[in-house]
Scaffold this active site. Sequence first.
Site, short mmCIF file in Angstrom:
data_model
loop_
_atom_site.label_atom_id
_atom_site.label_comp_id
_atom_site.label_asym_id
_atom_site.label_seq_id
_atom_site.Cartn_x
_atom_site.Cartn_y
_atom_site.Cartn_z
N LEU A 72 0.85 -1.19 0.00
CA LEU A 72 0.00 0.00 0.00
C LEU A 72 0.88 1.24 0.00
CD1 LEU A 72 -2.55 -1.08 2.76
CD2 LEU A 72 -2.87 -1.20 0.29
N ALA A 119 0.35 3.98 1.34
CA ALA A 119 0.30 4.66 2.63
C ALA A 119 1.01 3.87 3.73
CB ALA A 119 -1.15 4.91 3.04
N CYS A 120 1.52 2.70 3.42
CA CYS A 120 2.17 1.83 4.41
C CYS A 120 3.63 2.27 4.61
CB CYS A 120 2.10 0.38 3.93
SG CYS A 120 3.04 -0.77 4.93
N ASP A 121 3.98 2.57 5.84
CA ASP A 121 5.35 3.01 6.15
C ASP A 121 6.39 1.95 5.79
OD1 ASP A 121 4.51 5.47 7.11
OD2 ASP A 121 4.46 4.82 9.20
N ARG A 135 6.94 1.89 2.09
CA ARG A 135 7.73 3.06 1.66
C ARG A 135 9.20 2.89 2.00
NH1 ARG A 135 3.26 7.48 3.12
NH2 ARG A 135 3.78 6.86 5.22
#
Length: 105
Positions: free
Chosen positions: A6, A8-10, A13
């Site tokens: 995702l 938005a997933c840290d 990233r």
Amino acid sequence: MRIYGLKACDTCRKAVKALDGAELVDVRADPLGPDQIARFLEAFGDALVNTRSTTWRGLDESERAKAPEALLTAHPALMKRPVIETDDGTLHLGWGKDVQAALLG
């Protein structure tokens, strides 16, 4: 190299940042097909379904009892992430020290 997760997933990233040239495939925006889900489940089994996520905790017992394929199709965010596919087709699950060592040398 492709990273399935995702945007938005840290953790996803961090993996994208560490792996130069890796492409992030957001499974919410671009859901996995049945063949990909089957391939990931063959490689990782039930570990592919993240039973510690808020999405999992929000499911009732009848939903949780469904097959992993059905769960991941209906709720892409249930997939443990990231799933990293190297250029030679090797699959890795998560971004733990073992995966980092295998991919970063």
